[in-house]
Design an enzyme around this catalytic site. Structure first.
Site: not given
Length: 495
Positions: A155, A179, A182, A232, A287, A388
């Protein structure tokens, strides 16, 4: 929340056409600054994934046999289209991902860099050869595309990260299925509209929206040869394990806990500004965001005063508003998780210098905002030092020497990035030589590689062998074939 599919949803792109999903379920997509529902995304089924893969398989022979100089022509057109539509793309990113408009512009600039590099595929895909490896025998190595490949993207960079993969995959002769997350599917709808205009043949690129079932379908489908993933670490491990178990290549970028070491001889004003932008930019949802600042010796007091001032004064709000330096986090669940980790850090003995929890933004009281947060005296053995957070939270630790600091840096499970702030070339060389991380920054807070270098990651931050971008991308999306051949002179006389 999951809702019954009873209103218009976003579309999938299969066989060069836009299709409404037959999925029984869809998810609401929220603007994180307002909590308003801005779209609905379908959770596409295995049958829809299979349809996309079959379309790509049908397109592959023709695309593979298209000369590489012709395969890059749609990318040249895509680069121009992205430039012409960068403002709309940036506004869309801000609306669904929450980052500021300038951060969204910067994201798309980095994505466009990858398109530009992939346009050099006629050179990047070259093999090599030797004449007369034995008398009258020649040998050559050539690169050939894999077939159908897929990417599962996160995202936090809905425009850039798909472009880490798609340009290299298609220019090297593969067909590509995306993909997207969402949580942020709108940017990729616009990106694929531009791909449609760029003129790629039907079936070369596909877009399938969805959730876990959609991901599992791609991981298990025998027609998919390779999987690219960013997300992740727990999910990266899951994707890598299942992709490789099904005989696929996989490159899986995981999480991070990026440290920055500040030496007493650093330019403190510059270092603080850079580190604040790294820790709090994109609401800490990068990240490569700095999440731990390790001050060495007497650097601590000045750095602490400066970072507290920046965190306190940084303007938080809607990313399209003037002067806003930081937007919301992606969901209410993310906000609750981040605030819970701050609570955990305090319970472990950390001292809260700046508390960003529970603060509203004028005009956006429903938004998912966490203000900049700074914790001091964080225990390196504690949970918050190892987890994290993926939010605008900076943990501070102390070290007496650079050796002690490097020991703290290398004591992490992750290895995405580590940075050093100093005016000493000797210290910089020691740091880059000894630190176990894939991306090293010297007087930089976000050591993001240019598109012609690989986006490296070590330890629990990456699973695979070949990273995204540049030559690594080309090598990942091709397989090598070695040809050894002899043509005796007497055979030539028979023709």
């Amino acid at each position: 929340m999951s809702v019954t599919a009873n209103k218009e949803t976003l579309l999938n792109y299969i066989s060069g056409q836009w299709h409404r999903s037959t999925a029984a379920e869809q998810l609401e997509v929220h603007n994180p600054a307002t909590a308003e529902v801005i779209a609905s995304v379908p959770l596409s089924s295995r049958a829809e994934v299979d349809r996309a893969v079959q379309a790509a398989l049908a397109a592959f022979p023709g695309w593979r046999n298209t000369p590489v100089v012709d395969r890059v022509q749609p990318l040249f057109r895509l680069k121009v289209l992205l430039e012409d539509n960068i403002e709309e793309l940036a506004r869309t990113i801000t609306m669904e991902a929450g980052k500021t408009y300038q951060e969204s512009i910067g994201e798309m600039r980095r994505g466009i860099e990858n398109v530009e590099v992939a346009c050099g595929m006629p050179s990047l895909i070259q093999g090599y050869n030797n004449e007369d490896i034995a008398r009258g025998i020649d040998e050559q190595m050539i690169r050939q595309p894999l077939g159908v490949v897929a990417a599962i993207t996160p995202f936090n960079f809905p425009g850039m990260i798909p472009l880490w993969f798609l340009p290299y995959a298609t220019a090297s002769g593969n067909c590509f299925i995306l993909k997207p997350s969402e949580k942020v599917p709108l940017t990729t709808q616009l990106l694929y509209r531009l791909l449609e205009q760029a003129g790629l043949p039907s079936g070369v690129v596909g877009l399938v929206n969805g959730g876990k079932e959609t991901v599992d379908s791609l991981l298990e489908h025998p027609g998919v040869r390779a999987i690219s993933f960013v997300g992740s670490t727990p999910v990266a491990k899951y994707v890598y394990r299942n992709a490789t178990a099904n005989g696929k290549r996989a490159q899986c970028q995981g999480g991070a806990k990026n440290p920055a070491v500040v030496l007493p001889n650093a330019d403190m004003e510059m270092s603080t500004q850079i580190l604040a932008d790294s820790a709090f930019g994109c609401a800490g949802q990068r990240c490569l965001a700095t999440s731990v600042a390790i001050t060495v010796g007497e650097a601590h007091d000045e750095f602490r005063a400066r970072i507290v001032a920046d965190a306190t004064e940084r303007k938080v709000g809607y990313g399209l508003d003037e002067g806003v330096a930081m937007g919301p986090v992606i969901t209410d669940e993310s906000r609750n998780r981040i605030e819970g980790l701050v609570d955990k850090g305090v319970s472990e003995g950390a001292r809260l210098l700046v508390d960003g929890r529970g603060r509203e933004v004028d005009g956006f009281r429903n938004g998912y905002f966490v203000h900049p947060t700074v914790l001091e005296e964080v225990d390196p053995r504690g949970e918050i030092a190892k987890t994290e957070i993926f939010g605008p939270v900076l943990s501070m630790m102390r070290a007496e020497t650079i050796d002690d600091a490097i020991e703290l840096v290398n004591g992490r499970a992750f290895g995405n990035q580590a940075c050093l702030f100093t005016n000493s070339g000797s210290a910089a060389r020691q740091f880059r030589h000894r630190v176990r991380a894939g991306n090293i920054g010297i007087n930089l807070g976000v050591a993001a590689p240019m598109a012609f270098f690989p986006f490296s990651g070590w330890n629990e931050s990456f699973f695979g062998d070949l990273h995204a971008q540049g030559r690594h991308g080309v090598e990942f999306y091709t397989e090598t074939k070695v040809v050894v051949e002899r043509w005796p002179k007497e055979w030539a006389r028979t023709f």
